[in-house]
Design a protein around this motif. Structure first.
Motif, PDB file in Angstrom:
ATOM      1  N   GLY A   8       0.852  -1.199   0.000  1.00 13.98           N
ATOM      2  CA  GLY A   8       0.000   0.000   0.000  1.00 13.98           C
ATOM      3  C   GLY A   8       0.877   1.235   0.000  1.00 13.98           C
ATOM      4  N   ALA A   9       0.913   1.931  -1.143  1.00 19.74           N
ATOM      5  CA  ALA A   9       1.822   3.084  -1.277  1.00 19.74           C
ATOM      6  C   ALA A   9       1.089   4.393  -1.039  1.00 19.74           C
ATOM      7  N   GLY A  10       0.194   4.393  -0.041  1.00 15.41           N
ATOM      8  CA  GLY A  10      -0.511   5.622   0.320  1.00 15.41           C
ATOM      9  C   GLY A  10       0.300   6.418   1.336  1.00 15.41           C
ATOM     10  N   ALA A  11      -0.409   7.106   2.233  1.00 13.83           N
ATOM     11  CA  ALA A  11       0.251   8.031   3.147  1.00 13.83           C
ATOM     12  C   ALA A  11       1.228   7.319   4.089  1.00 13.83           C
ATOM     13  N   ILE A  12       0.719   6.363   4.871  1.00 18.48           N
ATOM     14  CA  ILE A  12       1.574   5.693   5.862  1.00 18.48           C
ATOM     15  C   ILE A  12       2.605   4.780   5.174  1.00 18.48           C
ATOM     16  N   GLY A  13       2.155   4.025   4.192  1.00 24.24           N
ATOM     17  CA  GLY A  13       3.049   3.075   3.515  1.00 24.24           C
ATOM     18  C   GLY A  13       4.241   3.783   2.885  1.00 24.24           C
ATOM     19  N   SER A  14       3.979   4.906   2.237  1.00 22.76           N
ATOM     20  CA  SER A  14       5.068   5.627   1.565  1.00 22.76           C
ATOM     21  C   SER A  14       6.058   6.163   2.599  1.00 22.76           C
ATOM     22  N   ALA A  31       2.504  -1.494  -4.960  1.00 26.25           N
ATOM     23  CA  ALA A  31       1.573  -0.420  -5.317  1.00 26.25           C
ATOM     24  C   ALA A  31       0.709  -0.873  -6.485  1.00 26.25           C
ATOM     25  N   ARG A  32      -0.203   0.007  -6.889  1.00 26.73           N
ATOM     26  CA  ARG A  32      -1.034  -0.371  -8.026  1.00 26.73           C
ATOM     27  C   ARG A  32      -1.443   0.871  -8.814  1.00 26.73           C
ATOM     28  N   GLY A  33      -1.912   0.627 -10.019  1.00 28.22           N
ATOM     29  CA  GLY A  33      -2.504   1.668 -10.856  1.00 28.22           C
ATOM     30  C   GLY A  33      -1.614   2.887 -11.061  1.00 28.22           C
ATOM     31  N   PRO A  82      -8.949  -7.620   3.305  1.00 26.92           N
ATOM     32  CA  PRO A  82      -9.274  -8.965   2.809  1.00 26.92           C
ATOM     33  C   PRO A  82      -8.590  -9.296   1.480  1.00 26.92           C
ATOM     34  N   HIS A  83      -8.558  -8.328   0.570  1.00 25.21           N
ATOM     35  CA  HIS A  83      -7.915  -8.577  -0.728  1.00 25.21           C
ATOM     36  C   HIS A  83      -6.414  -8.828  -0.545  1.00 25.21           C
ATOM     37  N   VAL A  84      -5.794  -8.012   0.308  1.00 24.46           N
ATOM     38  CA  VAL A  84      -4.351  -8.157   0.555  1.00 24.46           C
ATOM     39  C   VAL A  84      -4.059  -9.546   1.141  1.00 24.46           C
ATOM     40  N   LEU A 101      -0.868  -2.289  10.343  1.00 21.18           N
ATOM     41  CA  LEU A 101      -0.816  -0.927  10.920  1.00 21.18           C
ATOM     42  C   LEU A 101      -2.177  -0.229  10.859  1.00 21.18           C
ATOM     43  N   GLN A 102      -3.242  -1.002  10.662  1.00 20.70           N
ATOM     44  CA  GLN A 102      -4.565  -0.396  10.485  1.00 20.70           C
ATOM     45  C   GLN A 102      -5.139   0.130  11.804  1.00 20.70           C
ATOM     46  N   ASN A 103      -5.940   1.182  11.672  1.00 20.57           N
ATOM     47  CA  ASN A 103      -6.770   1.617  12.801  1.00 20.57           C
ATOM     48  C   ASN A 103      -7.815   0.557  13.080  1.00 20.57           C
ATOM     49  N   GLY A 104      -8.467   0.633  14.233  1.00 22.46           N
ATOM     50  CA  GLY A 104      -9.474  -0.370  14.586  1.00 22.46           C
ATOM     51  C   GLY A 104      -8.823  -1.495  15.372  1.00 22.46           C
ATOM     52  N   ARG A 124       0.085   0.136  16.459  1.00 24.49           N
ATOM     53  CA  ARG A 124      -0.781   1.302  16.682  1.00 24.49           C
ATOM     54  C   ARG A 124       0.031   2.534  16.274  1.00 24.49           C
ATOM     55  N   VAL A 125      -0.513   3.230  15.261  1.00 19.84           N
ATOM     56  CA  VAL A 125       0.228   4.372  14.722  1.00 19.84           C
ATOM     57  C   VAL A 125      -0.383   5.672  15.218  1.00 19.84           C
ATOM     58  N   HIS A 126       0.446   6.540  15.730  1.00 16.35           N
ATOM     59  CA  HIS A 126       0.036   7.921  15.971  1.00 16.35           C
ATOM     60  C   HIS A 126       0.756   8.783  14.957  1.00 16.35           C
ATOM     61  N   GLY A 127       0.119   9.892  14.585  1.00 17.86           N
ATOM     62  CA  GLY A 127       0.730  10.767  13.585  1.00 17.86           C
ATOM     63  C   GLY A 127      -0.303  11.060  12.537  1.00 17.86           C
ATOM     64  N   PHE A 128      -0.011  12.006  11.699  1.00 13.66           N
ATOM     65  CA  PHE A 128      -0.985  12.349  10.670  1.00 13.66           C
ATOM     66  C   PHE A 128      -0.259  12.570   9.347  1.00 13.66           C
ATOM     67  N   PHE A 129      -0.592  11.698   8.402  1.00 15.42           N
ATOM     68  CA  PHE A 129       0.020  11.762   7.071  1.00 15.42           C
ATOM     69  C   PHE A 129      -1.067  11.844   6.027  1.00 15.42           C
ATOM     70  N   GLU A 130      -0.775  12.519   4.946  1.00 12.45           N
ATOM     71  CA  GLU A 130      -1.700  12.438   3.820  1.00 12.45           C
ATOM     72  C   GLU A 130      -0.920  12.442   2.517  1.00 12.45           C
ATOM     73  N   ARG A 184      -7.536   1.650  22.933  1.00 12.20           N
ATOM     74  CA  ARG A 184      -7.385   3.051  23.353  1.00 12.20           C
ATOM     75  C   ARG A 184      -7.551   3.963  22.126  1.00 12.20           C
ATOM     76  N   LYS A 185      -6.935   3.539  21.017  1.00 12.57           N
ATOM     77  CA  LYS A 185      -7.040   4.374  19.813  1.00 12.57           C
ATOM     78  C   LYS A 185      -8.437   4.290  19.208  1.00 12.57           C
ATOM     79  N   LEU A 186      -9.059   3.107  19.299  1.00 12.90           N
ATOM     80  CA  LEU A 186     -10.447   2.984  18.803  1.00 12.90           C
ATOM     81  C   LEU A 186     -11.351   3.940  19.574  1.00 12.90           C
ATOM     82  N   SER A 267     -14.166   4.823   3.311  1.00 16.25           N
ATOM     83  CA  SER A 267     -13.682   5.194   4.642  1.00 16.25           C
ATOM     84  C   SER A 267     -13.475   3.944   5.501  1.00 16.25           C
ATOM     85  N   GLU A 268     -12.993   4.160   6.703  1.00 13.33           N
ATOM     86  CA  GLU A 268     -12.826   3.060   7.649  1.00 13.33           C
ATOM     87  C   GLU A 268     -14.003   3.012   8.629  1.00 13.33           C
ATOM     88  N   TYR A 269     -15.146   3.489   8.167  1.00 14.69           N
ATOM     89  CA  TYR A 269     -16.351   3.525   9.005  1.00 14.69           C
ATOM     90  C   TYR A 269     -16.621   2.155   9.629  1.00 14.69           C
TER      91      TYR A 269
HETATM   92  N1  LIG Z   1      -2.599   8.470   7.412  1.00 18.49           N
HETATM   93  C1  LIG Z   1      -2.405   8.525   8.731  1.00 18.49           C
HETATM   94  O1  LIG Z   1      -1.956   9.553   9.264  1.00 18.49           O
HETATM   95  C2  LIG Z   1      -2.693   7.346   9.612  1.00 18.49           C
HETATM   96  C3  LIG Z   1      -3.157   6.156   9.078  1.00 18.49           C
HETATM   97  N2  LIG Z   1      -3.368   5.078   9.912  1.00 18.49           N
HETATM   98  C4  LIG Z   1      -3.868   3.815   9.364  1.00 18.49           C
HETATM   99  O2  LIG Z   1      -3.028   3.353   8.307  1.00 18.49           O
HETATM  100  C5  LIG Z   1      -3.797   2.691   7.315  1.00 18.49           C
HETATM  101  C6  LIG Z   1      -3.471   3.306   5.957  1.00 18.49           C
HETATM  102  O3  LIG Z   1      -3.875   4.660   5.973  1.00 18.49           O
HETATM  103  P1  LIG Z   1      -3.399   5.710   4.876  1.00 18.49           P
HETATM  104  O4  LIG Z   1      -1.978   5.473   4.525  1.00 18.49           O
HETATM  105  O5  LIG Z   1      -3.803   7.041   5.370  1.00 18.49           O
HETATM  106  O6  LIG Z   1      -4.327   5.276   3.638  1.00 18.49           O
HETATM  107  P2  LIG Z   1      -4.154   5.672   2.104  1.00 18.49           P
HETATM  108  O7  LIG Z   1      -5.511   5.581   1.491  1.00 18.49           O
HETATM  109  O8  LIG Z   1      -3.374   6.947   1.957  1.00 18.49           O
HETATM  110  O9  LIG Z   1      -3.244   4.507   1.524  1.00 18.49           O
HETATM  111  C7  LIG Z   1      -3.675   3.212   1.285  1.00 18.49           C
HETATM  112  C8  LIG Z   1      -2.939   2.711   0.047  1.00 18.49           C
HETATM  113  O10 LIG Z   1      -3.170   1.319  -0.088  1.00 18.49           O
HETATM  114  C9  LIG Z   1      -3.369   1.046  -1.465  1.00 18.49           C
HETATM  115  N3  LIG Z   1      -4.086  -0.212  -1.639  1.00 18.49           N
HETATM  116  C10 LIG Z   1      -5.345  -0.510  -1.255  1.00 18.49           C
HETATM  117  N4  LIG Z   1      -5.644  -1.777  -1.563  1.00 18.49           N
HETATM  118  C11 LIG Z   1      -4.546  -2.290  -2.160  1.00 18.49           C
HETATM  119  C12 LIG Z   1      -4.248  -3.571  -2.708  1.00 18.49           C
HETATM  120  N5  LIG Z   1      -5.136  -4.554  -2.695  1.00 18.49           N
HETATM  121  N6  LIG Z   1      -3.031  -3.746  -3.262  1.00 18.49           N
HETATM  122  C13 LIG Z   1      -2.131  -2.742  -3.275  1.00 18.49           C
HETATM  123  N7  LIG Z   1      -2.352  -1.522  -2.754  1.00 18.49           N
HETATM  124  C14 LIG Z   1      -3.553  -1.296  -2.209  1.00 18.49           C
HETATM  125  C15 LIG Z   1      -4.175   2.237  -1.942  1.00 18.49           C
HETATM  126  O11 LIG Z   1      -4.140   2.296  -3.334  1.00 18.49           O
HETATM  127  P3  LIG Z   1      -5.331   3.005  -4.167  1.00 18.49           P
HETATM  128  O12 LIG Z   1      -5.093   4.461  -4.001  1.00 18.49           O
HETATM  129  O13 LIG Z   1      -5.121   2.478  -5.530  1.00 18.49           O
HETATM  130  O14 LIG Z   1      -6.618   2.552  -3.535  1.00 18.49           O
HETATM  131  C16 LIG Z   1      -3.417   3.365  -1.252  1.00 18.49           C
HETATM  132  O15 LIG Z   1      -2.290   3.758  -1.993  1.00 18.49           O
HETATM  133  C17 LIG Z   1      -5.260   2.889   7.720  1.00 18.49           C
HETATM  134  O16 LIG Z   1      -5.755   1.737   8.312  1.00 18.49           O
HETATM  135  C18 LIG Z   1      -5.227   4.021   8.719  1.00 18.49           C
HETATM  136  O17 LIG Z   1      -6.236   3.895   9.686  1.00 18.49           O
HETATM  137  C19 LIG Z   1      -3.161   5.139  11.254  1.00 18.49           C
HETATM  138  C20 LIG Z   1      -2.716   6.295  11.815  1.00 18.49           C
HETATM  139  C21 LIG Z   1      -2.439   7.485  11.068  1.00 18.49           C
END
Ligand SMILES: NC(=O)C1=CN([C@@H]2O[C@H](COP(=O)(O)OP(=O)(O)OC[C@H]3O[C@@H](n4cnc5c(N)ncnc54)[C@H](OP(=O)(O)O)[C@@H]3O)[C@@H](O)[C@H]2O)C=CC1
Ligand SMILES: CC(C)(CO)C(=O)C(=O)O
Length: 306
Positions: A8-14, A31-33, A82-84, A101-104, A124-130, A184-186, A267-269
């Motif tokens: 997952g190359a989003g906020a936290i992963g990157s 990563a994907r797409g 689930p997909h991962v 590293l997921q919330n919940g 359990r991650v604290h911090g804020f990334f986008e 505690r974080k939940l 969302s993570e609702y």
């Molecule tokens: N951001 C933060 O500050 C914090 C986040 N967390 C927790 O960390 C987790 C991640 O959050 P965050 O980084 O913000 O989320 P993001 O949405 O920024 O990143 C998630 C990444 O995962 C990718 N992804 C989803 N499904 C797959 C898959 N099947 N294969 C490959 N890549 C996939 C998404 O790709 P695509 O864009 O293509 O969907 C996206 O790049 C969450 O559970 C959140 O609760 C906890 C504390 C702080």
């Protein structure tokens, strides 16, 4: 064999991948797409208080993964877990270590059910990334990660990962009881995100009015009671302390749940408000404030139940 795979190359992963890579670890990002194309074309861009950097990290997609990585750090949102887990389960070779590293509070058990041979570490991650326009922004307090083993035989795994993160400049420690930390974080994220979304006000403003602050206290007390029935002893002052912590948020601060709900994004609702309602129903715990939030948000079209 891939040594450390950050999924997952989003906020936290990157962020995690960039720090580990910079510290000399052998890291691959899954990563994907468009994000995968972007990483390959432009590298991984990070902006923080210490400046702007671009890091070149090997990036793969699922079909290029030939076998189990030695360790995988899962950084997708809860709804994508689930997909991962399905993709990891069918990889050839001996299973590797997993870090969630997921919330919940449910991700580590979901991982353990699906990957029964792996050692599972919950974080359990604290911090804020986008992630905005291809750049990961780290805003506010320095991030920190608490880790604990929730399943599997590898007793040295937690210490090793904590050392690895620390050496990469990410504040990290072994949790005394990681399940307590996840609850505690939940208590914070579900209550604050739920109440703020219900009232349509920024999370940082909830403590500014006695009426919304009282609703937040009721929501937190419900999560605390649910935790107790679930075998988790949160400290007796957990609600008070979390309210004091929340009162320090800037008035315009929002939680990730409310940002995602309001923007109509996935969302993570279901892992936050949804989990409180679901677990309370199955454990016979009254959660009237959460039921009210859930009913209102659901009928307003928010809340993607899975
Ligand atoms: N951001 C933060 O500050 C914090 C986040 N967390 C927790 O960390 C987790 C991640 O959050 P965050 O980084 O913000 O989320 P993001 O949405 O920024 O990143 C998630 C990444 O995962 C990718 N992804 C989803 N499904 C797959 C898959 N099947 N294969 C490959 N890549 C996939 C998404 O790709 P695509 O864009 O293509 O969907 C996206 O790049 C969450 O559970 C959140 O609760 C906890 C504390 C702080
Ligand atoms: C509730 C909060 C702000 C606590 O760090 C959070 O984790 C989120 O926005 O998801």
């Amino acid at each position: 064999m891939v040594e450390t795979l950050v999924i997952g190359a989003g906020a936290i992963g990157s962020f995690v991948a960039a720090r580990l890579h910079r510290a000399g670890n052998e890291v691959t990002l899954l990563a994907r797409g468009r994000r995968l194309d972007q990483l390959r074309r432009e590298g991984l861009r990070i902006a923080s208080a210490s400046g702007f950097e671009t890091v070149q990290i090997p990036a793969l997609e699922w079909d290029q993964l030939e076998g189990w990585p030695r360790q995988s750090i899962i950084c997708t949102k809860t709804c994508d877990l689930p997909h991962v887990l399905d993709r990891l389960r069918i990889l050839p070779g001996a299973s590797g270590r997993i870090v969630t590293l997921q919330n919940g509070v449910e991700a580590p058990d979901q991982a353990a059910r699906s990957l029964s041979d792996s050692t599972i570490l919950a974080g359990r991650v604290h911090g804020f990334f986008e992630l905005r326009e291809g750049t990961v922004r780290h805003v506010g307090v320095d991030p920190d990660i608490l880790l604990g083993r929730t399943a599997g035989p590898d007793e040295r795994a937690v210490d090793q990962v904590v050392q690895q993160l620390k050496a990469a400049g990410i504040a990290s420690a072994v949790a005394q009881d990681i399940r307590v930390e996840l609850w505690r974080k939940l208590l914070l994220a579900a209550s604050l995100g739920g109440v703020a979304s219900y009232l349509r006000i920024p999370a940082g403003s909830v403590m500014l009015s006695p009426c919304s602050a009282a609703m937040l206290r009721r929501a937190m007390a419900e999560v605390s009671a649910l935790a107790r029935v679930s075998g988790i002893d949160l400290p007796s002052d957990c609600v008070d302390r979390t309210l004091i912590f929340t009162a320090k948020f800037p008035p315009d601060a929002t939680t990730s749940l409310q940002r995602d709900l309001m923007a109509g994004r996935t969302s993570e609702y279901d892992a936050l408000v949804g989990a409180v309602v679901r677990l309370a129903r199955s454990r016979n715990v009254p959660v009237p404030t959460f039921l009210e939030i859930d009913r209102a948000l659901f009928s307003a079209g928010f809340g993607n139940r899975t």
